[in-house]
Design a protein around this motif. Structure first.
Motif, PDB file in Angstrom:
ATOM      1  N   ALA A   3     -32.952 -48.747 -63.129  1.00  0.00           N
ATOM      2  CA  ALA A   3     -33.370 -48.519 -61.742  1.00  0.00           C
ATOM      3  C   ALA A   3     -32.191 -48.861 -60.857  1.00  0.00           C
ATOM      4  O   ALA A   3     -31.437 -49.770 -61.145  1.00  0.00           O
ATOM      5  CB  ALA A   3     -34.565 -49.403 -61.395  1.00  0.00           C
ATOM      6  N   ARG A   4     -32.024 -48.112 -59.812  1.00  0.00           N
ATOM      7  CA  ARG A   4     -30.958 -48.462 -58.899  1.00  0.00           C
ATOM      8  C   ARG A   4     -31.360 -48.067 -57.496  1.00  0.00           C
ATOM      9  O   ARG A   4     -32.184 -47.164 -57.318  1.00  0.00           O
ATOM     10  CB  ARG A   4     -29.652 -47.821 -59.309  1.00  0.00           C
ATOM     11  N   GLU A  61     -22.579 -67.954 -54.267  1.00  0.00           N
ATOM     12  CA  GLU A  61     -23.118 -67.839 -55.635  1.00  0.00           C
ATOM     13  C   GLU A  61     -24.519 -67.232 -55.604  1.00  0.00           C
ATOM     14  O   GLU A  61     -24.829 -66.318 -56.375  1.00  0.00           O
ATOM     15  CB  GLU A  61     -23.185 -69.219 -56.299  1.00  0.00           C
ATOM     16  N   LEU A  62     -25.364 -67.780 -54.725  1.00  0.00           N
ATOM     17  CA  LEU A  62     -26.730 -67.265 -54.591  1.00  0.00           C
ATOM     18  C   LEU A  62     -26.722 -65.804 -54.134  1.00  0.00           C
ATOM     19  O   LEU A  62     -27.520 -64.986 -54.616  1.00  0.00           O
ATOM     20  CB  LEU A  62     -27.521 -68.113 -53.588  1.00  0.00           C
ATOM     21  N   GLU A  63     -25.817 -65.491 -53.222  1.00  0.00           N
ATOM     22  CA  GLU A  63     -25.718 -64.134 -52.692  1.00  0.00           C
ATOM     23  C   GLU A  63     -25.319 -63.151 -53.784  1.00  0.00           C
ATOM     24  O   GLU A  63     -25.916 -62.073 -53.915  1.00  0.00           O
ATOM     25  CB  GLU A  63     -24.703 -64.127 -51.549  1.00  0.00           C
ATOM     26  N   HIS A  64     -24.321 -63.512 -54.586  1.00  0.00           N
ATOM     27  CA  HIS A  64     -23.903 -62.607 -55.662  1.00  0.00           C
ATOM     28  C   HIS A  64     -25.042 -62.377 -56.653  1.00  0.00           C
ATOM     29  O   HIS A  64     -25.280 -61.243 -57.078  1.00  0.00           O
ATOM     30  CB  HIS A  64     -22.672 -63.123 -56.404  1.00  0.00           C
ATOM     31  N   GLU A  65     -25.746 -63.434 -57.005  1.00  0.00           N
ATOM     32  CA  GLU A  65     -26.867 -63.285 -57.935  1.00  0.00           C
ATOM     33  C   GLU A  65     -27.942 -62.376 -57.339  1.00  0.00           C
ATOM     34  O   GLU A  65     -28.514 -61.539 -58.038  1.00  0.00           O
ATOM     35  CB  GLU A  65     -27.444 -64.657 -58.303  1.00  0.00           C
ATOM     36  N   VAL A  69     -29.134 -58.858 -59.119  1.00  0.00           N
ATOM     37  CA  VAL A  69     -30.541 -58.604 -59.469  1.00  0.00           C
ATOM     38  C   VAL A  69     -31.046 -57.348 -58.746  1.00  0.00           C
ATOM     39  O   VAL A  69     -31.671 -56.479 -59.354  1.00  0.00           O
ATOM     40  CB  VAL A  69     -31.410 -59.839 -59.139  1.00  0.00           C
ATOM     41  N   ALA A  70     -30.760 -57.257 -57.449  1.00  0.00           N
ATOM     42  CA  ALA A  70     -31.257 -56.115 -56.664  1.00  0.00           C
ATOM     43  C   ALA A  70     -30.674 -54.795 -57.157  1.00  0.00           C
ATOM     44  O   ALA A  70     -31.382 -53.787 -57.224  1.00  0.00           O
ATOM     45  CB  ALA A  70     -30.949 -56.321 -55.187  1.00  0.00           C
TER      46      ALA A  70
END
Length: 193
Positions: A3-4, A61-65, A69-70
């Motif tokens: 999915a993208r 770090e949280l932003e990259h994760e 995921v998105a």
């Protein structure tokens, strides 16, 4: 990627990423997603508090994760936080997304048009002090990265989110027709905006 996102929006604060994502999602009857909201949900606190209490490196770090995921699970319209593109792994993830046929739209904006949207009197961690000068410095630093990760560039200066959405749709149609869309001319068509 199974999915993208249909499209990923990048750009500086005040470029209209969230409002344009909402406009596109409504037009296309798709879900919208904002990685800043994802970060806040995971951290359990607002972005400003993450910066103050945990520091910018933890936020990044949280932003990259959140982006990773998105990109893997969201199939609607995705808006990235303004600085998300600075993380090298995010740049790689966006490159892979583009190689798989995804479209990254850089929503470009001038300081003159960003200022009223951002509301420089509001609390924004990276714009503390002299917000206009800091925004300009951020944009000078980030512009080459926004341009490098983008498939197309659309200016949001002086036009409504609905008009920006129309320009993005036109750019997508041009891409499907095989016309070049990454020369920065997309959205600069002289259509009275």
């Amino acid at each position: 990627m199974t999915a993208r996102p249909r499209v990923v929006l990048v750009g500086p604060p005040g470029s209209g990423k969230s409002t344009v994502a909402h406009a596109l999602a409504g037009r296309w009857q798709l879900a919208e997603r904002d990685t800043d909201s994802d970060v806040e949900a995971v951290a359990g606190k607002p972005v400003t508090d993450i910066f103050v209490e945990d520091g910018e490196p933890r936020f990044r770090e949280l932003e990259h994760e959140a982006v990773r995921v998105a990109l893997g699970e969201h199939d609607g319209v995705l808006a990235l936080g303004g600085g998300a593109v600075l993380h090298p792994a995010t740049q790689e993830a966006l490159a892979a997304y583009r190689e798989a046929g995804g479209v990254v739209v850089f929503l470009d904006v001038s300081l003159r048009h960003a200022a009223p949207r951002v509301g420089f009197n509001q609390s924004r961690p990276l714009l503390l002090g002299n917000p206009r000068a800091k925004w300009q410095a951020l944009m000078t630093e980030r512009r080459p990265v926004y341009e490098a990760v983008a498939t197309v560039v659309v200016s949001t200066d002086g036009i409504t989110p609905a008009a920006v959405a129309e320009r993005i749709e036109a750019a997508l149609a041009d891409l499907r027709a095989g016309e070049p869309g990454d020369d920065g001319a997309t959205g600069e068509d002289g259509s009275g905006a």
